[in-house]
Design a protein around this motif. Structure first.
Motif, PDB file in Angstrom:
ATOM      1  N   HIS A  70      -3.585  -2.081  -5.066  1.00  0.00           N
ATOM      2  CA  HIS A  70      -2.984  -0.808  -4.673  1.00  0.00           C
ATOM      3  C   HIS A  70      -2.357  -0.075  -5.856  1.00  0.00           C
ATOM      4  O   HIS A  70      -1.430   0.725  -5.687  1.00  0.00           O
ATOM      5  N   GLY A  71      -2.869  -0.355  -7.052  1.00  0.00           N
ATOM      6  CA  GLY A  71      -2.474   0.399  -8.234  1.00  0.00           C
ATOM      7  C   GLY A  71      -1.108   0.067  -8.784  1.00  0.00           C
ATOM      8  O   GLY A  71      -0.514   0.864  -9.513  1.00  0.00           O
ATOM      9  N   LEU A  72      -0.603  -1.131  -8.478  1.00  0.00           N
ATOM     10  CA  LEU A  72       0.715  -1.546  -8.936  1.00  0.00           C
ATOM     11  C   LEU A  72       0.581  -2.684  -9.934  1.00  0.00           C
ATOM     12  O   LEU A  72      -0.379  -3.449  -9.898  1.00  0.00           O
ATOM     13  N   ALA A  73       1.545  -2.796 -10.817  1.00  0.00           N
ATOM     14  CA  ALA A  73       1.614  -3.930 -11.736  1.00  0.00           C
ATOM     15  C   ALA A  73       2.580  -4.954 -11.153  1.00  0.00           C
ATOM     16  O   ALA A  73       3.590  -4.595 -10.547  1.00  0.00           O
ATOM     17  N   ALA A 110       4.478  -0.231 -16.541  1.00  0.00           N
ATOM     18  CA  ALA A 110       4.223  -1.535 -17.114  1.00  0.00           C
ATOM     19  C   ALA A 110       3.524  -1.422 -18.472  1.00  0.00           C
ATOM     20  O   ALA A 110       3.760  -2.197 -19.390  1.00  0.00           O
ATOM     21  N   ARG A 111       2.669  -0.413 -18.619  1.00  0.00           N
ATOM     22  CA  ARG A 111       1.949  -0.242 -19.883  1.00  0.00           C
ATOM     23  C   ARG A 111       2.879   0.180 -21.005  1.00  0.00           C
ATOM     24  O   ARG A 111       2.655  -0.136 -22.164  1.00  0.00           O
ATOM     25  N   THR A 112       3.941   0.934 -20.655  1.00  0.00           N
ATOM     26  CA  THR A 112       4.832   1.475 -21.687  1.00  0.00           C
ATOM     27  C   THR A 112       6.039   0.598 -21.956  1.00  0.00           C
ATOM     28  O   THR A 112       6.796   0.854 -22.881  1.00  0.00           O
ATOM     29  N   SER A 113       6.251  -0.448 -21.120  1.00  0.00           N
ATOM     30  CA  SER A 113       7.444  -1.278 -21.290  1.00  0.00           C
ATOM     31  C   SER A 113       7.212  -2.352 -22.340  1.00  0.00           C
ATOM     32  O   SER A 113       6.108  -2.644 -22.719  1.00  0.00           O
ATOM     33  N   ALA A 173       0.814  -1.213   0.000  1.00  0.00           N
ATOM     34  CA  ALA A 173       0.000   0.000   0.000  1.00  0.00           C
ATOM     35  C   ALA A 173       0.849   1.265   0.000  1.00  0.00           C
ATOM     36  O   ALA A 173       0.363   2.345  -0.363  1.00  0.00           O
ATOM     37  N   HIS A 174       2.121   1.142   0.396  1.00  0.00           N
ATOM     38  CA  HIS A 174       2.957   2.339   0.554  1.00  0.00           C
ATOM     39  C   HIS A 174       4.212   2.351  -0.310  1.00  0.00           C
ATOM     40  O   HIS A 174       4.804   3.412  -0.513  1.00  0.00           O
ATOM     41  N   VAL A 175       4.626   1.193  -0.800  1.00  0.00           N
ATOM     42  CA  VAL A 175       5.906   1.146  -1.502  1.00  0.00           C
ATOM     43  C   VAL A 175       5.873   1.939  -2.803  1.00  0.00           C
ATOM     44  O   VAL A 175       6.898   2.521  -3.220  1.00  0.00           O
ATOM     45  N   GLY A 176       4.722   2.017  -3.467  1.00  0.00           N
ATOM     46  CA  GLY A 176       4.645   2.766  -4.717  1.00  0.00           C
ATOM     47  C   GLY A 176       4.995   4.229  -4.552  1.00  0.00           C
ATOM     48  O   GLY A 176       5.553   4.850  -5.464  1.00  0.00           O
ATOM     49  N   ARG A 177       4.693   4.782  -3.390  1.00  0.00           N
ATOM     50  CA  ARG A 177       4.975   6.200  -3.147  1.00  0.00           C
ATOM     51  C   ARG A 177       6.471   6.486  -3.160  1.00  0.00           C
ATOM     52  O   ARG A 177       6.899   7.565  -3.627  1.00  0.00           O
ATOM     53  N   VAL A 178       7.290   5.569  -2.660  1.00  0.00           N
ATOM     54  CA  VAL A 178       8.725   5.832  -2.547  1.00  0.00           C
ATOM     55  C   VAL A 178       9.498   5.394  -3.786  1.00  0.00           C
ATOM     56  O   VAL A 178      10.690   5.699  -3.906  1.00  0.00           O
ATOM     57  N   MET A 179       8.838   4.674  -4.699  1.00  0.00           N
ATOM     58  CA  MET A 179       9.517   4.207  -5.907  1.00  0.00           C
ATOM     59  C   MET A 179       9.608   5.328  -6.944  1.00  0.00           C
ATOM     60  O   MET A 179       8.621   6.001  -7.235  1.00  0.00           O
ATOM     61  N   ALA A 180      10.794   5.506  -7.503  1.00  0.00           N
ATOM     62  CA  ALA A 180      10.994   6.503  -8.552  1.00  0.00           C
ATOM     63  C   ALA A 180      10.298   6.059  -9.833  1.00  0.00           C
ATOM     64  O   ALA A 180      10.056   4.863 -10.034  1.00  0.00           O
ATOM     65  N   PRO A 181       9.968   6.984 -10.717  1.00  0.00           N
ATOM     66  CA  PRO A 181       9.426   6.587 -12.028  1.00  0.00           C
ATOM     67  C   PRO A 181      10.371   5.616 -12.730  1.00  0.00           C
ATOM     68  O   PRO A 181      11.581   5.842 -12.784  1.00  0.00           O
ATOM     69  N   GLY A 182       9.827   4.530 -13.227  1.00  0.00           N
ATOM     70  CA  GLY A 182      10.654   3.510 -13.869  1.00  0.00           C
ATOM     71  C   GLY A 182      11.321   2.556 -12.906  1.00  0.00           C
ATOM     72  O   GLY A 182      12.031   1.633 -13.332  1.00  0.00           O
ATOM     73  N   ILE A 214       7.376  -5.815  -8.835  1.00  0.00           N
ATOM     74  CA  ILE A 214       6.342  -4.780  -8.783  1.00  0.00           C
ATOM     75  C   ILE A 214       6.856  -3.534  -9.499  1.00  0.00           C
ATOM     76  O   ILE A 214       7.992  -3.114  -9.288  1.00  0.00           O
ATOM     77  N   THR A 215       6.006  -2.939 -10.320  1.00  0.00           N
ATOM     78  CA  THR A 215       6.320  -1.652 -10.950  1.00  0.00           C
ATOM     79  C   THR A 215       5.079  -0.768 -10.871  1.00  0.00           C
ATOM     80  O   THR A 215       3.979  -1.226 -10.562  1.00  0.00           O
ATOM     81  N   HIS A 216       5.259   0.515 -11.181  1.00  0.00           N
ATOM     82  CA  HIS A 216       4.104   1.384 -11.347  1.00  0.00           C
ATOM     83  C   HIS A 216       3.316   0.914 -12.559  1.00  0.00           C
ATOM     84  O   HIS A 216       3.891   0.495 -13.566  1.00  0.00           O
ATOM     85  N   ARG A 217       2.012   0.977 -12.462  1.00  0.00           N
ATOM     86  CA  ARG A 217       1.173   0.456 -13.545  1.00  0.00           C
ATOM     87  C   ARG A 217       1.448   1.194 -14.856  1.00  0.00           C
ATOM     88  O   ARG A 217       1.456   0.601 -15.939  1.00  0.00           O
ATOM     89  N   GLU A 218       1.731   2.500 -14.790  1.00  0.00           N
ATOM     90  CA  GLU A 218       1.990   3.269 -16.003  1.00  0.00           C
ATOM     91  C   GLU A 218       3.260   2.783 -16.680  1.00  0.00           C
ATOM     92  O   GLU A 218       3.339   2.680 -17.911  1.00  0.00           O
TER      93      GLU A 218
END
Length: 263
Positions: A232-235, A260-263, A187-196, A254-258
């Motif tokens: 929680h909005g993650l791929a 994952a869509r572009t990779s 629920a919280h790890v996505g917030r601290v992950m940088a884009p990509g 786990i990655t940001h869903r956005e």
């Protein structure tokens, strides 16, 4: 390492009796551990507090055994396996890395050596194992790499900055965690992950009934953890190439869903 037995329920009475008959020499040690764990669960009903107490007890005996390594050679081999895998997947010196459950730096000292100074951040619920991590830093002569080692009470990561870490890593953490603890992290790890950025974690996999043993070892179906990440909005994706390595656990990325869509 033998192939994973993905259908067995290790908590079932039949399995436990059969295991004891096949390995009678392990029964006394298991009974001692079961008695200790029962006492610790009584004293610390909260799972994180309970497992912190388990780590305190295990670290007194051996920091390397406390993180799941029965010998120094195995400690070195497991650390190298984790490091080589991330290196093959693009870990670069300029990346900022967060290691959840860093232990006594079984893999961490290799990450610290590889990354630029100040780019490694290690968390653990056990203050005692972090003292052992300091000993590892001294032994490897890595003081000038300026890693951060921090004890935590939970996995909300609330004191860490937004979008800061390119790589988040949790080896053999969720294998010791009930679902509410895992969900807290996701629920919280996505917030601290940088884009990509990406978050790799290992888990004990089952294709049968999800179960636990002594509230120390938890076995999950892959789809359960993937669905929890997506909630929680993650791929999330199962890392099939990790299965080729001599390790008993499986791995999810786990990655940001956005991303994952572009990779």
């Amino acid at each position: 390492m033998p192939a994973k037995n993905l259908g067995v329920n290790r908590s079932a009475l039949g399995h436990r009796v059969s295991y004891a008959l096949r390995h009678p020499q392990r029964v006394p040690r298991h009974l001692v551990r079961a008695t200790r764990d029962a006492w610790l669960r009584y004293r610390y009903p909260d799972h994180v507090a309970y497992y912190r107490a388990v780590m305190r007890s295990d670290t007194r005996t051996s920091p390397e055994a406390a993180v799941g390594s029965r010998s120094h050679e195995r400690w070195l081999a497991l650390g190298a396996m984790q490091f080589d895998y991330l290196l093959d997947h693009g870990l670069r010196p300029e990346h900022r890395m967060l290691e959840i459950g860093c232990g006594n730096l079984r893999a961490g000292w290799r990450f610290i050596s590889h990354l630029k100074p100040g780019h490694y951040y290690g968390l653990d619920i056990s203050p005692e194992i972090l003292v052992a991590a300091q000993d590892t830093l001294v032994r490897e002569g890595l003081q000038d790499r300026r890693p951060t080692l921090t004890p935590v009470r939970d996995l909300t990561l609330r004191f860490l900055p937004d979008a800061h870490f390119d790589v988040v890593h949790a080896h053999s953490v969720f294998s010791h965690s009930p679902l509410p603890v895992i969900e807290e992290c996701l629920a919280h790890v996505g917030r601290v992950m940088a884009p990509g950025g990406w978050f790799d974690f290992t888990f004990d996999r089952t294709e049968g009934v999800e179960h636990q043993v002594l509230r120390e070892d938890f076995y999950y179906r892959t789809e359960t953890l993937i669905a929890l990440a997506e909630k929680h909005g993650l791929a999330a994706r199962f890392m099939a190439d990790w299965e080729e390595l001599p390790h008993g656990q499986s791995k999810i990325r786990i990655t940001h869903r956005e991303a994952a869509r572009t990779s």
